[in-house]
Design a protein around this motif. Sequence first.
Motif, mmCIF file in Angstrom:
data_model
loop_
_atom_site.group_PDB
_atom_site.id
_atom_site.type_symbol
_atom_site.label_atom_id
_atom_site.label_comp_id
_atom_site.label_asym_id
_atom_site.label_seq_id
_atom_site.Cartn_x
_atom_site.Cartn_y
_atom_site.Cartn_z
ATOM 1 N N TRP A 4 -2.069 3.934 6.582
ATOM 2 C CA TRP A 4 -3.222 3.060 6.787
ATOM 3 C C TRP A 4 -3.202 2.520 8.217
ATOM 4 O O TRP A 4 -2.134 2.320 8.799
ATOM 5 C CB TRP A 4 -3.220 1.906 5.777
ATOM 6 C CG TRP A 4 -3.434 2.395 4.381
ATOM 7 C CD1 TRP A 4 -2.492 2.821 3.501
ATOM 8 C CD2 TRP A 4 -4.691 2.539 3.723
ATOM 9 N NE1 TRP A 4 -3.073 3.217 2.328
ATOM 10 C CE2 TRP A 4 -4.429 3.051 2.431
ATOM 11 C CE3 TRP A 4 -6.017 2.275 4.082
ATOM 12 C CZ2 TRP A 4 -5.440 3.309 1.517
ATOM 13 C CZ3 TRP A 4 -7.030 2.528 3.173
ATOM 14 C CH2 TRP A 4 -6.740 3.043 1.909
ATOM 15 N N TYR A 30 -2.272 -4.060 -3.967
ATOM 16 C CA TYR A 30 -1.687 -4.584 -2.747
ATOM 17 C C TYR A 30 -1.904 -6.087 -2.664
ATOM 18 O O TYR A 30 -2.732 -6.663 -3.386
ATOM 19 C CB TYR A 30 -2.290 -3.893 -1.526
ATOM 20 C CG TYR A 30 -3.799 -3.886 -1.489
ATOM 21 C CD1 TYR A 30 -4.517 -4.865 -0.809
ATOM 22 C CD2 TYR A 30 -4.522 -2.901 -2.154
ATOM 23 C CE1 TYR A 30 -5.901 -4.871 -0.789
ATOM 24 C CE2 TYR A 30 -5.899 -2.892 -2.151
ATOM 25 C CZ TYR A 30 -6.589 -3.867 -1.462
ATOM 26 O OH TYR A 30 -7.963 -3.871 -1.454
ATOM 27 N N LEU A 89 0.825 -1.202 0.000
ATOM 28 C CA LEU A 89 0.000 0.000 0.000
ATOM 29 C C LEU A 89 0.862 1.256 0.000
ATOM 30 O O LEU A 89 1.996 1.252 0.483
ATOM 31 C CB LEU A 89 -0.911 0.020 1.229
ATOM 32 C CG LEU A 89 -2.051 -0.996 1.257
ATOM 33 C CD1 LEU A 89 -2.709 -1.002 2.633
ATOM 34 C CD2 LEU A 89 -3.086 -0.671 0.190
ATOM 35 N N THR A 90 0.300 2.340 -0.539
ATOM 36 C CA THR A 90 0.911 3.648 -0.422
ATOM 37 C C THR A 90 0.026 4.513 0.461
ATOM 38 O O THR A 90 -1.205 4.422 0.405
ATOM 39 C CB THR A 90 1.068 4.310 -1.802
ATOM 40 O OG1 THR A 90 -0.218 4.441 -2.422
ATOM 41 C CG2 THR A 90 1.969 3.488 -2.695
ATOM 42 N N GLN A 141 -4.941 1.818 -5.677
ATOM 43 C CA GLN A 141 -4.011 0.994 -4.897
ATOM 44 C C GLN A 141 -3.909 -0.411 -5.497
ATOM 45 O O GLN A 141 -4.863 -0.943 -6.057
ATOM 46 C CB GLN A 141 -4.495 0.885 -3.447
ATOM 47 C CG GLN A 141 -4.559 2.197 -2.702
ATOM 48 C CD GLN A 141 -3.220 2.621 -2.134
ATOM 49 O OE1 GLN A 141 -2.206 1.900 -2.259
ATOM 50 N NE2 GLN A 141 -3.184 3.787 -1.515
ATOM 51 N N SER A 192 -5.650 8.879 3.053
ATOM 52 C CA SER A 192 -5.377 8.148 1.815
ATOM 53 C C SER A 192 -6.676 7.509 1.342
ATOM 54 O O SER A 192 -7.654 7.463 2.074
ATOM 55 C CB SER A 192 -4.303 7.076 2.025
ATOM 56 O OG SER A 192 -3.097 7.645 2.500
#
Length: 770
Positions: free
Chosen positions: A376, A397, A372-373, A395, A390
């Motif tokens: 979180w 992942y 993930l970016t 995304q 976010s």
Amino acid sequence: MVSVTVAGAGRPAPERTGVGAPRAGWSAPHWRLGGMLALLVSVQALSLAGVLAGATWWVLMIGVGWGVLGCAAAARSLGAPRAAVPAITVGAIVAGMTAAFGAGTGVFGIVPTPASLGVFSRLFVGGLESIAVQSVPAEPVEALLFLIVGGAALCAFAFDVLAVTLRMPALCGIPVLFVIGIPAIFLPDGVSPWSLVYCMVAYLLLLRMDVVIRRGGFQSHASAGPSRLRGVMMAAIAIVVALVIGLTAPGFSAGGAVGANSGGIQFAYGVNPLIDLGKDLRRPKAVTALTYTTTTTGGEYLKLTTLDRFTGKTWIHGATSHRSRPLSQGLGPVPGLAPGTKTTTARTVVSIGAMQSPWLPVPYPATQVSGLTGNWFVAPEDLTVNSVNSAAHGQQYRVTSLKVAPTPGQLRAAGPVPPSVSDDLEVPRNMPRIILDTAAKVTADADDHFQQAVALQAYFRSALFQYSLDAPVRDGYDGDSADVIATFLKVRRGYCVHFAAAMALMARSLGIPARIAVGYLPGSTTGSSPPAEADYTVSSDDLHSWPELYFPGAGWIPFEPTASRGVLPDYTLTDVTTAPADVTEQTPSAAPAPAVPKDKNSAAETLASGPGDSGRVGLQITLWVFIALSLGLLPAISRQTIRRRRLRQLSDGVSGSVVAWREITDTARDLRFGPGPAETPRAFSERLRQRASMTESESSALARILHAVELDRYGPPRRIRNPAAALAKDTTVVAAALHRAVDRPSRLAAFFAPLSLMPTSTQRTLRTLT
């Protein structure tokens, strides 16, 4: 010119009545403006009704807003310099926030320290997370109250600076629109149109008070009429626009933010996830939400969030946000899962498409999420993954999860409910009797909680119930409240929201901890990728909700009560208890509607829903164009109305040189070469003559108006100075000469954006910038 100056100097200076006048007492201009601002603060706070639970937040918003405005007004009354009042107000806000939320870390309780800033930072982050994970009406926990109080203080501060310090009250509409936008986004039915009307009326009263204060006793009878007419026109147009927006505009009408988004899926940004789910399921054309590859046979249910608290009116995500931890620290143990329960490991790679959500769709229970970016967090109570800054959109992942496979015997032998999930047994005290009676009758032959759960699932999936997206909306029982579920048990037509909420409530009434999961069905397979893996595509049609019931040793396990949808869990297939044919003491409607097929995007349904939606969108676009044109033409209409009225008053002999000169100066202001702050009428008229290169007749007309003005201002009293009809003609001639002196773009700018309607300070600022 010297004689004129001396004569004028001998007269007493007029009393200053503007905002900056040094008058004291409750009638001082800043107190009067402050009263109008307090009214605006109060009515804009009312627009948030329904977003937050209870009334404490509203009292706080009103109290804080009034306190900030009162502090600023008091500072002015005590003689504080104009530029120092905002600094004093900010100091009072900081001191108040430290006293209320600083947890005793401030010096003398009001002066913030580094420890106070740390507390504020944690409350700010906690408030944002609370917004992301709560549904409406949100519980005003301490972190959320911190944002509410701080926002109210900043809003009141902005009002005071704009309306009193900068003397531009018209800009107060910007904070008002920001606050009104909150219910427009979060409430399922959007902002109330009457809230818009109240805010518009309070805003117009503020503008009117500013005009009265600025003009004071110098407003002539001739100019009072146009001012009143302009105020009535602005009020009428504002109220009509507010009602049109409130009743028709995307993002404000029933449908909230989701209704306005036709290209993608905005899911559960603080709004009721179940309402979002129903709206997306009813969209005329499916939108691809995500794709994934998994090692699980048959695909995965992907869960976004769980709704574990029932208020009687709606299900909400009640997991306490302050216990969330960064995802980088791991997801933690699976709640309630004992080591001896059979599990298998699955691996899934997810790519998010059109979906916009602060929650991440993952299989339950997930044990690891990577790739993930952004920032979180994970809620340990339900292992849901969310973010405050976010989004899931875009995304990609990887998820490692468990497939929990308890045996029926293990579930039958599950022990007593532990205290850790006792909150998931709560039901409203006044729950409709039909829910309790139906649960008891359906499970009359069951010997334990597991058999009761299987019996409930079989009851809802029997031929007694039909899947329908349209019936709840058409018949007015869409939602998830206790009363809605009672109606659903009588009508027996609904979609996953009603099935899941009904089974969860009935399970709780039997002593089984239950909650609702919201997410996606497995979707449709698109072929094979590498060996032992399969690709799936998930669309908006796969949005789904299902109940999760708690059994010690197995933890939270899913059930599938929705008729004709989803996949029955394996552990319910070998121990099915047949439900009674009809356990309620009523019969279905004489002519029940046909069941809705699983594929809701059939040709018939598309033809039935498409034109209506297209027509509604076309109507909304037309109304928005009408509103934009109305707002764009409002300044031009107001200015032309004032000009025509002045000329008519001159022609009728009602007014004199003052009105004629005012029209000349306003015309010059509109053309961006109005009089300077210290420019005399004679100097200004000479500049106009040279700027417009006036002809002899035009120069004579201007000279006659100037002569009349100087006689009225400085000459001895005379009964008749100049025929008013002649002044009207001369005014028209001079105005035409001024317009001829500029190019077409300047004339258009003067028509559509007349500076003469703005306060003098604003005119000077704009003239300096341009």
